[in-house]
Design a protein around this motif. Sequence first.
Motif, mmCIF file in Angstrom:
data_model
loop_
_atom_site.group_PDB
_atom_site.id
_atom_site.type_symbol
_atom_site.label_atom_id
_atom_site.label_comp_id
_atom_site.label_asym_id
_atom_site.label_seq_id
_atom_site.Cartn_x
_atom_site.Cartn_y
_atom_site.Cartn_z
ATOM 1 N N VAL A 1 -7.304 50.263 -97.782
ATOM 2 C CA VAL A 1 -6.321 50.490 -96.721
ATOM 3 C C VAL A 1 -5.423 51.669 -97.068
ATOM 4 O O VAL A 1 -5.155 52.557 -96.238
ATOM 5 C CB VAL A 1 -5.497 49.214 -96.488
ATOM 6 N N GLN A 2 -4.943 51.708 -98.295
ATOM 7 C CA GLN A 2 -4.043 52.789 -98.697
ATOM 8 C C GLN A 2 -4.758 54.136 -98.748
ATOM 9 O O GLN A 2 -4.174 55.174 -98.418
ATOM 10 C CB GLN A 2 -3.440 52.472 -100.065
ATOM 11 N N ALA A 3 -6.030 54.126 -99.157
ATOM 12 C CA ALA A 3 -6.774 55.386 -99.178
ATOM 13 C C ALA A 3 -6.950 55.926 -97.757
ATOM 14 O O ALA A 3 -6.811 57.139 -97.509
ATOM 15 C CB ALA A 3 -8.136 55.180 -99.837
ATOM 16 N N GLY A 4 -7.268 55.032 -96.804
ATOM 17 C CA GLY A 4 -7.380 55.485 -95.418
ATOM 18 C C GLY A 4 -6.066 56.022 -94.882
ATOM 19 O O GLY A 4 -6.027 57.046 -94.178
ATOM 20 N N MET A 5 -4.962 55.339 -95.236
ATOM 21 C CA MET A 5 -3.657 55.804 -94.788
ATOM 22 C C MET A 5 -3.321 57.153 -95.427
ATOM 23 O O MET A 5 -2.809 58.067 -94.769
ATOM 24 C CB MET A 5 -2.587 54.763 -95.170
ATOM 25 N N GLY A 6 -3.635 57.294 -96.728
ATOM 26 C CA GLY A 6 -3.349 58.564 -97.396
ATOM 27 C C GLY A 6 -4.118 59.722 -96.799
ATOM 28 O O GLY A 6 -3.589 60.819 -96.625
ATOM 29 N N LEU A 7 -5.388 59.497 -96.469
ATOM 30 C CA LEU A 7 -6.193 60.560 -95.859
ATOM 31 C C LEU A 7 -5.653 60.944 -94.487
ATOM 32 O O LEU A 7 -5.625 62.131 -94.106
ATOM 33 C CB LEU A 7 -7.644 60.094 -95.738
ATOM 34 N N ALA A 8 -5.201 59.932 -93.720
ATOM 35 C CA ALA A 8 -4.695 60.224 -92.369
ATOM 36 C C ALA A 8 -3.375 60.998 -92.410
ATOM 37 O O ALA A 8 -3.098 61.819 -91.517
ATOM 38 C CB ALA A 8 -4.530 58.913 -91.596
ATOM 39 N N LEU A 9 -2.550 60.737 -93.435
ATOM 40 C CA LEU A 9 -1.221 61.351 -93.497
ATOM 41 C C LEU A 9 -1.123 62.508 -94.481
ATOM 42 O O LEU A 9 -0.041 63.024 -94.724
ATOM 43 C CB LEU A 9 -0.186 60.274 -93.890
ATOM 44 N N LEU A 10 -2.242 62.893 -95.067
ATOM 45 C CA LEU A 10 -2.202 63.906 -96.112
ATOM 46 C C LEU A 10 -1.610 65.216 -95.618
ATOM 47 O O LEU A 10 -0.819 65.876 -96.325
ATOM 48 C CB LEU A 10 -3.620 64.135 -96.657
ATOM 49 N N ASP A 11 -1.948 65.618 -94.389
ATOM 50 C CA ASP A 11 -1.469 66.898 -93.854
ATOM 51 C C ASP A 11 -0.151 66.751 -93.113
ATOM 52 O O ASP A 11 0.724 67.635 -93.187
ATOM 53 C CB ASP A 11 -2.523 67.499 -92.918
ATOM 54 N N THR B 1 0.556 53.432 -104.577
ATOM 55 C CA THR B 1 0.112 52.046 -104.393
ATOM 56 C C THR B 1 -1.312 51.859 -104.894
ATOM 57 O O THR B 1 -1.647 50.840 -105.521
ATOM 58 C CB THR B 1 0.208 51.657 -102.916
ATOM 59 N N ILE B 2 -2.172 52.840 -104.621
ATOM 60 C CA ILE B 2 -3.557 52.772 -105.107
ATOM 61 C C ILE B 2 -3.586 52.721 -106.633
ATOM 62 O O ILE B 2 -4.328 51.929 -107.245
ATOM 63 C CB ILE B 2 -4.370 53.977 -104.589
ATOM 64 N N LYS B 3 -2.760 53.535 -107.279
ATOM 65 C CA LYS B 3 -2.732 53.556 -108.744
ATOM 66 C C LYS B 3 -2.268 52.213 -109.294
ATOM 67 O O LYS B 3 -2.855 51.677 -110.246
ATOM 68 C CB LYS B 3 -1.792 54.669 -109.212
ATOM 69 N N ALA B 4 -1.221 51.633 -108.689
ATOM 70 C CA ALA B 4 -0.717 50.344 -109.164
ATOM 71 C C ALA B 4 -1.742 49.238 -108.948
ATOM 72 O O ALA B 4 -1.959 48.384 -109.825
ATOM 73 C CB ALA B 4 0.588 50.004 -108.452
ATOM 74 N N ALA B 5 -2.388 49.243 -107.780
ATOM 75 C CA ALA B 5 -3.378 48.201 -107.493
ATOM 76 C C ALA B 5 -4.584 48.309 -108.418
ATOM 77 O O ALA B 5 -5.113 47.300 -108.899
ATOM 78 C CB ALA B 5 -3.824 48.286 -106.032
ATOM 79 N N GLY C 1 1.958 46.446 -99.586
ATOM 80 C CA GLY C 1 1.435 47.787 -99.838
ATOM 81 C C GLY C 1 0.224 48.102 -98.989
ATOM 82 O O GLY C 1 -0.082 49.271 -98.738
ATOM 83 N N ALA C 2 -0.506 47.060 -98.568
ATOM 84 C CA ALA C 2 -1.667 47.248 -97.699
ATOM 85 C C ALA C 2 -1.295 47.176 -96.225
ATOM 86 O O ALA C 2 -2.183 47.144 -95.366
ATOM 87 C CB ALA C 2 -2.726 46.196 -98.018
ATOM 88 N N GLY C 3 0.022 47.117 -95.937
ATOM 89 C CA GLY C 3 0.465 47.091 -94.549
ATOM 90 C C GLY C 3 0.533 45.710 -93.956
ATOM 91 O O GLY C 3 0.611 45.567 -92.727
ATOM 92 N N LEU C 4 0.501 44.660 -94.783
ATOM 93 C CA LEU C 4 0.522 43.286 -94.284
ATOM 94 C C LEU C 4 1.854 42.639 -94.656
ATOM 95 O O LEU C 4 2.227 42.599 -95.825
ATOM 96 C CB LEU C 4 -0.637 42.490 -94.885
ATOM 97 N N THR C 5 2.550 42.132 -93.659
ATOM 98 C CA THR C 5 3.812 41.422 -93.890
ATOM 99 C C THR C 5 3.511 39.935 -94.039
ATOM 100 O O THR C 5 2.895 39.325 -93.164
ATOM 101 C CB THR C 5 4.786 41.648 -92.726
#
Length: 409
Positions: free
Chosen positions: A229-239, A251-255, A296-300
């Motif tokens: 989930v975080q990798a997809g979010m990072g790719l979408a917001l990278l630019d 978050t990816i590093k910690a997980a 961190g994965a967007g889930l409350t």
Amino acid sequence: MDEQRAREHGPARRRHHGPPWGDPPDAADGTPRSRLPWRTTVALTVLVLVGSHAAARAQPHREPLDPYAHLLLLGACGLLLWRHRHPVPVAFGTAALALVYLGAGYPYGPVLAAVAVACFSTVVAGHRRAAWAALGMLWAGHLLIALWLYRRLPPPGDTGATPGQEMIIASWVLIIVSLAELVRLRRDQWARERAERAQAAGRRADEERLRMARELHDVLAHSISVINVQAGMGLALLDTDPEQARSALTTIKAASREALGEVRQVLDTLRAPGDAPRAPAPGLGRLPELVEQAAGAGLTVVVTGKPPRLLPGADLAAFRIVQEALTNVVRHSGSRHARVRLEHGGGKLRLRIDDDGPATGAEAGGSGNGLAGMRERAAALGGTIEAGARADGGFRVLAVLPSDDREDR
């Protein structure tokens, strides 16, 4: 190397734990040993020859031992070399040679010991009827010689046997067969016990492999879902939003670090099962950490209820069930909200994990390995798992696990 060492030393251990009498078969399927029993046969041959000469001195009315007598004695003892490979022919062969020896008028003596050893081995090998038949043939032949043919056979002037003498021979036959039957029964019992130990060891190994598979699945599935989930979010917001993309990478590093630590702990217990683990097993005390990872994965995640104190096995199972349920929400549900409710009382802990759906992507039913692992964990503790879609479109996991009544009060 460990597997090779086990293969090299395994047969030796099996032979060492065998019964105290004789040598068990080398092969697992019960095939006879490849070596001939030279030492015991030579020792018995010496005993028979020396004992027969002593018996001849005590029975001067019988025929003296001549080369033919020695040939019969050596033949009866020599057959014993094949008593493990061919027990039935050896039993009949020794009985027949002993019968010829006695019919020729030679002294009674240790020649009957060769018959005893042959029939003993035949019974132990499982050929009970053949051993009985060989001994019956010997006794019937001796009856014929001692009660009828003694007038026509050497030695000259021989007299018939008395009923008491024949009863002694019959008792001797019964003692041999009875001892052989006792040994056979003990060997069968030993073989059953060895098979039961092997089956129990196999079951323990299977259970341990299953436990490891569940642990690795639960650790990796949760962590990789967060990373995905975080990798997809990072790719979408990278630019467009580099700072948010940086947060996703953090978050990816910690997980990934957390997953590596737990995988290392599981593998350490696999490599050295007798050693204490380097870190305590996770439990419901780490539920806030699990909620943070889900965030961190967007889930409350909203948690209600206080985690009770549980035994380590139940505590680990409860944590893994909540972890797997939240992982399934991340992977298979369109909802970004989940609720975890803990209730305990009456010796039971009730875990309920709900999301509002709808399901997306892969099927969220109970056919996956994750839900199967949850059911196995609960069943191992005497608990139950119910998982399925709710009427309003969401999904619910309900687990009931045993807890300590003293801790509920």
